[in-house]
Design a protein around this motif. Structure first.
Motif, PDB file in Angstrom:
ATOM      1  N   SER A   1       0.874  -1.415  -0.003  1.00 13.49           N
ATOM      2  CA  SER A   1      -0.084   0.081  -0.084  1.00 13.49           C
ATOM      3  C   SER A   1       0.851   1.116  -0.090  1.00 13.49           C
ATOM      4  O   SER A   1       0.623   2.245  -1.099  1.00 13.49           O
TER       5      SER A   1
ATOM      6  N   VAL B   1       2.371   7.021   6.429  1.00 15.91           N
ATOM      7  CA  VAL B   1       1.033   7.070   7.458  1.00 15.91           C
ATOM      8  C   VAL B   1       0.049   6.558   6.172  1.00 15.91           C
ATOM      9  O   VAL B   1      -1.124   5.901   6.784  1.00 15.91           O
ATOM     10  N   ALA B   2      -0.077   7.524   5.246  1.00 16.83           N
ATOM     11  CA  ALA B   2      -1.134   7.173   4.102  1.00 16.83           C
ATOM     12  C   ALA B   2      -1.151   5.515   3.675  1.00 16.83           C
ATOM     13  O   ALA B   2      -2.385   5.161   3.709  1.00 16.83           O
TER      14      ALA B   2
ATOM     15  N   LEU C   1      -2.806   3.323   6.413  1.00 14.16           N
ATOM     16  CA  LEU C   1      -4.236   3.562   6.509  1.00 14.16           C
ATOM     17  C   LEU C   1      -4.935   2.849   5.249  1.00 14.16           C
ATOM     18  O   LEU C   1      -5.888   2.395   5.698  1.00 14.16           O
TER      19      LEU C   1
ATOM     20  N   TYR D   1      -5.073  -0.885   6.012  1.00 12.53           N
ATOM     21  CA  TYR D   1      -6.461  -1.301   6.864  1.00 12.53           C
ATOM     22  C   TYR D   1      -7.637  -0.799   6.375  1.00 12.53           C
ATOM     23  O   TYR D   1      -8.563  -1.494   6.499  1.00 12.53           O
ATOM     24  N   ILE D   2      -7.688   0.098   5.657  1.00  9.37           N
ATOM     25  CA  ILE D   2      -9.016   0.772   5.233  1.00  9.37           C
ATOM     26  C   ILE D   2      -9.459   0.095   3.904  1.00  9.37           C
ATOM     27  O   ILE D   2     -10.779  -0.048   3.641  1.00  9.37           O
TER      28      ILE D   2
END
Length: 332
Positions: free
Chosen positions: A258, A299-300, A303, A306-307
């Motif tokens: 990701s 960080v993005a 996220l 997980y998202i």
């Protein structure tokens, strides 16, 4: 030992992020020369990924002994959902808001070729997500490896796969694919022997690998030698090093895919914001911008993992299980 590979994934992803962050800073007149050799170290993150990929395919096949169809299905399920999601999402934005993007423009043919992982391989042009050019080589490798699995013996199927990739390079394919071969050979050695390497030797292997990436050779060499061989040394060092305990890097390793896919957009957005502030009268402000853009990308990526990435994987599993139930009910 194997757990260290997850940590190396995280390091490789962060190197690629840094590689794109520094040139972007220059394009916004916020350049910095502080990050020594990040250009070569960062770009070699891809080479490290390719060595890891070659190794992991052998490791998985030794453990699970999949058929060619099962292997290819698993690889597509792992790589495609998130890549397709981001490709379609970005294409939609390009189509609806064309004036918002200075560099990119919507093109239907590029979109279709990108979804089939053939845009860069067939035209030399980057896919919709330009970092996807590496995934096209990954998918080509998976296909060649899957076909080689018709030979049941893992040793002979590996040799056939390696010879096939060498033949493709001889015919004109980018020699970067030979780095898959490096990983496959180490995979065979790792699975068939009980070699132990001293941790100090592993550390030296890692240091030498990173050093060789910085050497400015006076003669031209192919990529698989300039960056592939040092990446192999780094990989071997991590593979045989005593297990490193780091929950943070294990998390980043899980989210590395990701991070890799989303970081380009995060860096561009970050520097659009930074450009409004410009070169503030703060010591090392440009270096701070680079670090902030890297952190924002990480960080993005976490996220997104997980998202989007994990829910997509669960959705694919539910869809598969639903099809299996329907097939079972229809036939029994």
């Amino acid at each position: 030992m194997i757990s260290n590979i997850q940590i190396l994934r995280a390091i490789a992803a962060i190197l690629v992020v840094a590689f794109h962050a520094v040139p972007t800073a220059k394009s916004y007149q916020l350049s910095t020369d502080f990050f020594y050799k990040i250009d070569v170290w960062g770009s070699a993150g891809v080479d490290i990924f390719f060595v890891i990929s070659g190794f992991i395919m052998i490791y998985i096949q030794n453990k699970k002994n999949k058929t060619p169809a099962e292997f290819m299905k698993d690889r597509i399920e792992r790589i495609a959902p998130l890549y397709w999601f981001l490709t379609l999402s970005f294409s939609f934005l390009l189509f609806i808001f064309p004036s918002a993007f200075n560099v990119w423009a919507f093109d239907f043919k590029t979109l279709i070729n990108s979804l089939f992982f053939i845009n860069y391989l067939t035209s030399g042009n980057y896919p919709v997500l330009f970092v996807g050019w590496t995934l096209e080589y990954e998918m080509l490798f998976y296909l060649v490896f899957a076909l080689s699995l018709f030979i049941k013996n893992i040793f002979y199927s590996t040799i056939i796969c390696i010879l096939s990739l060498i033949s493709m390079v001889y015919a004109g394919l980018n020699d970067i694919v030979l780095e898959f071969c490096f990983g496959m050979l180490i995979g065979l050695i790792f699975s068939k022997t009980k070699i132990q390497i001293n941790s100090f030797v592993c550390f030296i292997s890692i240091v030498v690998g990173f050093y060789l990436l910085t050497v400015d050779w006076n003669f031209e060499l192919p990529r698989f030698m300039i960056w592939g061989l040092p990446s192999l040394l780094i990989f071997i060092g991590f593979l045989y090093l005593k297990p490193i305990k780091s929950r943070l890097f294990e998390l980043l390793g899980s989210a590395s895919y990701s991070i890799y896919l989303v970081h380009v957009f995060v860096i561009l957005i970050s520097y659009r914001v930074f450009s409004h502030f410009g070169q503030l009268d703060i010591l090392f402000i440009n270096e701070i911008y680079v670090i902030l853009s890297i952190l924002a990308s990480i960080v993005a990526g976490v996220l997104l993992h997980y998202i989007v990435e994990k829910p997509l994987a669960n959705l694919v599993d539910k869809f598969k299980n639903g099809l299996k139930r329907k097939f079972f009910e229809a036939n029994y």
